[in-house]
Scaffold this motif. Structure first.
Motif: not given
Length: 227
Positions: A186-193
């Motif tokens: 899961f590549i993301t900027h969204d730390w909570p997710l």
């Protein structure tokens, strides 16, 4: 538990510009790993290498076996309203692996199953160009899952979606992960997710990488991520 993917001492460059240098990663079967980092640290470059689109300058990428199947879900793309396919036919594009212009009975059953599992059955005849953002992204997810992949790559797939749709999409991914023992990147900027869904993490910083179990994430580094 065996590694489905092992990356050893990987280096990637565009011309003379080194983007990734000496990256190591291991992904187990059934593991949900978040790859987190600001823009420009090489997340997309790394994924392109995994998909065979880039040749490493050094190190190696090793999959568990040559027959391993990868499903890929891109960042949200707002398809034109005139796009000529229904949601069902769009998802079914990944079944077009032979010369016959129609799916076999087995392929139709696979298609129906993934439409049911991604909550698209009720809108299956809707032109995908006029579907909602959440429906479109679930269609991309269904398209990636229809051939029963071993590894699912979510490439910023929740970007540009509202929070409710993000959670709905990742709830579906999490259900598939558990039901099929699916490995997920899961590549993301969204730390909570990332914190909510991932088992482990790879934090990418310029030419520096930190990895571990999600419970061991270095919280003091959160302020350095463009989230």
């Amino acid at each position: 538990m065996n590694n489905i993917l092992t990356v050893e001492d990987l280096s990637l460059a565009y011309g003379s510009k080194v983007v990734i240098n000496h990256l190591n990663l291991a992904l187990k079967r059934g593991e949900f790993k978040a790859i987190i980092g600001e823009n420009g640290v090489g997340k997309t470059t790394f994924i392109r290498a995994l998909l065979g689109q880039l040749t490493p300058q050094g190190g190696c990428i090793t999959f568990e076996d040559a027959s391993l199947k990868i499903g890929y879900v891109p960042q949200f793309r707002n398809l034109d309203e005139e796009y000529p396919l229904s949601i069902t036919n769009f998802v079914g594009l990944n079944l077009m692996t032979k010369k016959a212009p129609w799916p076999s009975k087995h392929e139709r059953l696979k298609l129906q199953r993934v439409m049911d599992d991604t909550n698209l059955t009720d809108v299956c005849k809707r032109p995908i160009g006029v579907a909602s953002g959440g429906e479109k992204q679930r269609a991309y997810l269904a398209q990636a899952l229809v051939n029963d992949p071993d590894l699912l790559i979510l490439d910023e797939s929740t970007a540009s979606l509202d929070n409710v749709v993000k959670v709905d999409l990742l709830d579906l991914v999490s259900d598939f992960q558990k039901a099929r023992n699916l490995s997920v990147l899961f590549i993301t900027h969204d730390w909570p997710l990332a914190r909510k869904y991932a088992d482990s993490f790879l934090l990418m910083k310029p030419m520096h990488y930190i990895s571990g179990a999600m419970n061991d994430f270095p919280i003091d580094k959160i302020g350095e991520i463009d989230v």
